[in-house]
Write a protein that holds these residues in place. Structure first.
Motif, PDB file in Angstrom:
ATOM      1  N   ARG A 116      29.294  19.411  -3.132  1.00  0.00           N
ATOM      2  CA  ARG A 116      30.239  19.347  -4.232  1.00  0.00           C
ATOM      3  C   ARG A 116      29.635  20.036  -5.448  1.00  0.00           C
ATOM      4  O   ARG A 116      28.505  19.776  -5.826  1.00  0.00           O
ATOM      5  CB  ARG A 116      30.552  17.889  -4.587  1.00  0.00           C
ATOM      6  N   MET A 117      30.435  20.925  -6.060  1.00  0.00           N
ATOM      7  CA  MET A 117      30.000  21.583  -7.282  1.00  0.00           C
ATOM      8  C   MET A 117      30.006  20.588  -8.438  1.00  0.00           C
ATOM      9  O   MET A 117      30.683  19.549  -8.377  1.00  0.00           O
ATOM     10  CB  MET A 117      30.935  22.760  -7.612  1.00  0.00           C
ATOM     11  N   TYR A 118      29.303  20.925  -9.494  1.00  0.00           N
ATOM     12  CA  TYR A 118      29.247  20.073 -10.685  1.00  0.00           C
ATOM     13  C   TYR A 118      30.646  19.719 -11.175  1.00  0.00           C
ATOM     14  O   TYR A 118      30.937  18.564 -11.504  1.00  0.00           O
ATOM     15  CB  TYR A 118      28.438  20.782 -11.779  1.00  0.00           C
ATOM     16  N   LYS A 119      31.533  20.698 -11.207  1.00  0.00           N
ATOM     17  CA  LYS A 119      32.872  20.474 -11.734  1.00  0.00           C
ATOM     18  C   LYS A 119      33.717  19.568 -10.836  1.00  0.00           C
ATOM     19  O   LYS A 119      34.764  19.086 -11.256  1.00  0.00           O
ATOM     20  CB  LYS A 119      33.585  21.802 -11.956  1.00  0.00           C
ATOM     21  N   GLU A 120      33.279  19.330  -9.613  1.00  0.00           N
ATOM     22  CA  GLU A 120      34.033  18.484  -8.691  1.00  0.00           C
ATOM     23  C   GLU A 120      33.706  16.997  -8.837  1.00  0.00           C
ATOM     24  O   GLU A 120      34.336  16.166  -8.187  1.00  0.00           O
ATOM     25  CB  GLU A 120      33.801  18.953  -7.253  1.00  0.00           C
ATOM     26  N   PHE A 121      32.738  16.690  -9.667  1.00  0.00           N
ATOM     27  CA  PHE A 121      32.411  15.295  -9.967  1.00  0.00           C
ATOM     28  C   PHE A 121      33.217  14.842 -11.173  1.00  0.00           C
ATOM     29  O   PHE A 121      33.440  15.619 -12.109  1.00  0.00           O
ATOM     30  CB  PHE A 121      30.919  15.138 -10.281  1.00  0.00           C
ATOM     31  N   ALA A 122      33.624  13.602 -11.178  1.00  0.00           N
ATOM     32  CA  ALA A 122      34.260  13.037 -12.375  1.00  0.00           C
ATOM     33  C   ALA A 122      33.227  13.031 -13.493  1.00  0.00           C
ATOM     34  O   ALA A 122      32.021  12.892 -13.237  1.00  0.00           O
ATOM     35  CB  ALA A 122      34.747  11.624 -12.091  1.00  0.00           C
ATOM     36  N   PRO A 123      33.655  13.227 -14.751  1.00  0.00           N
ATOM     37  CA  PRO A 123      32.692  13.240 -15.864  1.00  0.00           C
ATOM     38  C   PRO A 123      31.764  12.026 -15.825  1.00  0.00           C
ATOM     39  O   PRO A 123      32.214  10.893 -15.653  1.00  0.00           O
ATOM     40  CB  PRO A 123      33.596  13.216 -17.101  1.00  0.00           C
TER      41      PRO A 123
ATOM     42  N   ALA B 276      28.064  13.000 -11.895  1.00  0.00           N
ATOM     43  CA  ALA B 276      27.222  13.960 -11.172  1.00  0.00           C
ATOM     44  C   ALA B 276      25.802  13.407 -11.070  1.00  0.00           C
ATOM     45  O   ALA B 276      25.359  12.646 -11.929  1.00  0.00           O
ATOM     46  CB  ALA B 276      27.223  15.307 -11.890  1.00  0.00           C
ATOM     47  N   PRO B 277      25.064  13.786 -10.022  1.00  0.00           N
ATOM     48  CA  PRO B 277      23.668  13.365  -9.928  1.00  0.00           C
ATOM     49  C   PRO B 277      22.899  13.769 -11.191  1.00  0.00           C
ATOM     50  O   PRO B 277      23.187  14.816 -11.787  1.00  0.00           O
ATOM     51  CB  PRO B 277      23.154  14.120  -8.706  1.00  0.00           C
ATOM     52  N   PRO B 278      21.940  12.954 -11.627  1.00  0.00           N
ATOM     53  CA  PRO B 278      21.237  13.227 -12.897  1.00  0.00           C
ATOM     54  C   PRO B 278      20.634  14.632 -12.996  1.00  0.00           C
ATOM     55  O   PRO B 278      20.740  15.261 -14.045  1.00  0.00           O
ATOM     56  CB  PRO B 278      20.155  12.146 -12.935  1.00  0.00           C
ATOM     57  N   ALA B 279      20.016  15.136 -11.924  1.00  0.00           N
ATOM     58  CA  ALA B 279      19.411  16.474 -11.988  1.00  0.00           C
ATOM     59  C   ALA B 279      20.482  17.547 -12.201  1.00  0.00           C
ATOM     60  O   ALA B 279      20.273  18.508 -12.942  1.00  0.00           O
ATOM     61  CB  ALA B 279      18.623  16.767 -10.717  1.00  0.00           C
ATOM     62  N   MET B 280      21.627  17.371 -11.584  1.00  0.00           N
ATOM     63  CA  MET B 280      22.721  18.327 -11.733  1.00  0.00           C
ATOM     64  C   MET B 280      23.305  18.261 -13.146  1.00  0.00           C
ATOM     65  O   MET B 280      23.581  19.283 -13.764  1.00  0.00           O
ATOM     66  CB  MET B 280      23.815  18.041 -10.697  1.00  0.00           C
ATOM     67  N   GLU B 281      23.475  17.059 -13.652  1.00  0.00           N
ATOM     68  CA  GLU B 281      24.002  16.874 -15.011  1.00  0.00           C
ATOM     69  C   GLU B 281      23.068  17.499 -16.041  1.00  0.00           C
ATOM     70  O   GLU B 281      23.510  18.199 -16.959  1.00  0.00           O
ATOM     71  CB  GLU B 281      24.184  15.386 -15.301  1.00  0.00           C
ATOM     72  N   ALA B 282      21.768  17.254 -15.877  1.00  0.00           N
ATOM     73  CA  ALA B 282      20.789  17.798 -16.825  1.00  0.00           C
ATOM     74  C   ALA B 282      20.795  19.320 -16.790  1.00  0.00           C
ATOM     75  O   ALA B 282      20.741  19.982 -17.833  1.00  0.00           O
ATOM     76  CB  ALA B 282      19.398  17.263 -16.501  1.00  0.00           C
TER      77      ALA B 282
ATOM     78  N   ALA C 139      23.295  21.303 -15.803  1.00  0.00           N
ATOM     79  CA  ALA C 139      24.563  21.785 -16.360  1.00  0.00           C
ATOM     80  C   ALA C 139      24.490  21.857 -17.880  1.00  0.00           C
ATOM     81  O   ALA C 139      24.951  22.829 -18.492  1.00  0.00           O
ATOM     82  CB  ALA C 139      25.713  20.875 -15.928  1.00  0.00           C
ATOM     83  N   THR C 140      23.890  20.852 -18.496  1.00  0.00           N
ATOM     84  CA  THR C 140      23.740  20.835 -19.956  1.00  0.00           C
ATOM     85  C   THR C 140      22.903  22.017 -20.424  1.00  0.00           C
ATOM     86  O   THR C 140      23.232  22.681 -21.408  1.00  0.00           O
ATOM     87  CB  THR C 140      23.120  19.501 -20.403  1.00  0.00           C
ATOM     88  N   LYS C 141      21.816  22.298 -19.704  1.00  0.00           N
ATOM     89  CA  LYS C 141      20.950  23.422 -20.079  1.00  0.00           C
ATOM     90  C   LYS C 141      21.652  24.756 -19.897  1.00  0.00           C
ATOM     91  O   LYS C 141      21.523  25.653 -20.731  1.00  0.00           O
ATOM     92  CB  LYS C 141      19.665  23.381 -19.247  1.00  0.00           C
ATOM     93  N   ILE C 142      22.391  24.904 -18.812  1.00  0.00           N
ATOM     94  CA  ILE C 142      23.100  26.161 -18.571  1.00  0.00           C
ATOM     95  C   ILE C 142      24.138  26.398 -19.666  1.00  0.00           C
ATOM     96  O   ILE C 142      24.243  27.495 -20.219  1.00  0.00           O
ATOM     97  CB  ILE C 142      23.755  26.157 -17.174  1.00  0.00           C
TER      98      ILE C 142
END
Length: 196
Positions: free
Chosen positions: A51-58, A61-67, A69-72
């Motif tokens: 599942r892509m980041y955008k496919e998770f409800a706000p 997302a798993p913590p590493a993915m959320e972190a 995404a914020t950096k990107i």
């Protein structure tokens, strides 16, 4: 404000050499005053894409993915450091990249390729160019290609020999090109919202 640059690297091999190029880029960009961070796909350890980041409800997302995404989303520019596997791109870096889409949009990307051989990962750089363009990034025309990486950079990422000398000579133009596009994209985003 210094430009925020993410240097993304994706080898999972135990005796990986490309980390030398990633470390060189981080060091050189920091010396130029950039706010630069290495994103090591092996350390981030995202699973194979389900599942892509955008496919998770706000917020789910798993913590590493959320972190990440914020950096990107906060970055002004990206450098993809890519080795060549059988004329193609490394699966670790491609997997990390594919977890995101809109987060990459409207920023420049640069490609720095490497290999143990004389072709310097150039074929993986060609493959990445189309992929990054499709993912909404402007790929700059300047590239870095480092052949015989074990001889061009020492384990600390310091240039050695004629390969290291060529890398040092090519780096300023590469960095200037990325900075120009980074500044241009940032100015445009500040005055006009992206069309989508």
């Amino acid at each position: 404000m210094p430009e925020k640059i993410l240097v993304l690297y994706g080898s999972y091999r135990s005796d990986r050499m490309g980390i030398r190029l990633a470390d060189f880029l981080v060091s050189q960009l920091a010396q130029r005053g950039a706010d630069v961070e290495l994103i090591d796909a092996k350390a981030v350890a995202l699973p194979m894409l389900d599942r892509m980041y955008k496919e998770f409800a706000p917020g789910t997302a798993p913590p590493a993915m959320e972190a990440l995404a914020t950096k990107i989303k906060a970055a002004d520019a990206f450098i993809f450091v890519t080795g060549e596997y059988n004329w193609g791109m490394q699966p670790g870096l491609k997997n990390l990249t594919d977890h995101f889409l809109e987060e990459w949009f409207w920023r420049p990307a640069a490609i720095a390729s490497y290999s143990a051989g004389r072709f310097a990962g150039a074929r993986s750089g060609v493959a990445w160019h189309g992929t990054l363009s499709e993912m909404g990034m402007v790929v700059i025309s300047s590239t870095l290609s480092v052949g015989q990486i074990g001889q061009a950079l020492d384990p600390a990422g310091a240039p050695t020999g004629s390969g290291g000398e060529a890398l040092q000579k090519a780096f300023p133009r590469f960095a200037d090109d990325l900075a120009w596009w980074s500044e241009a994209a940032k100015a445009q985003r500040a005055t006009k919202p992206p069309p989508y």
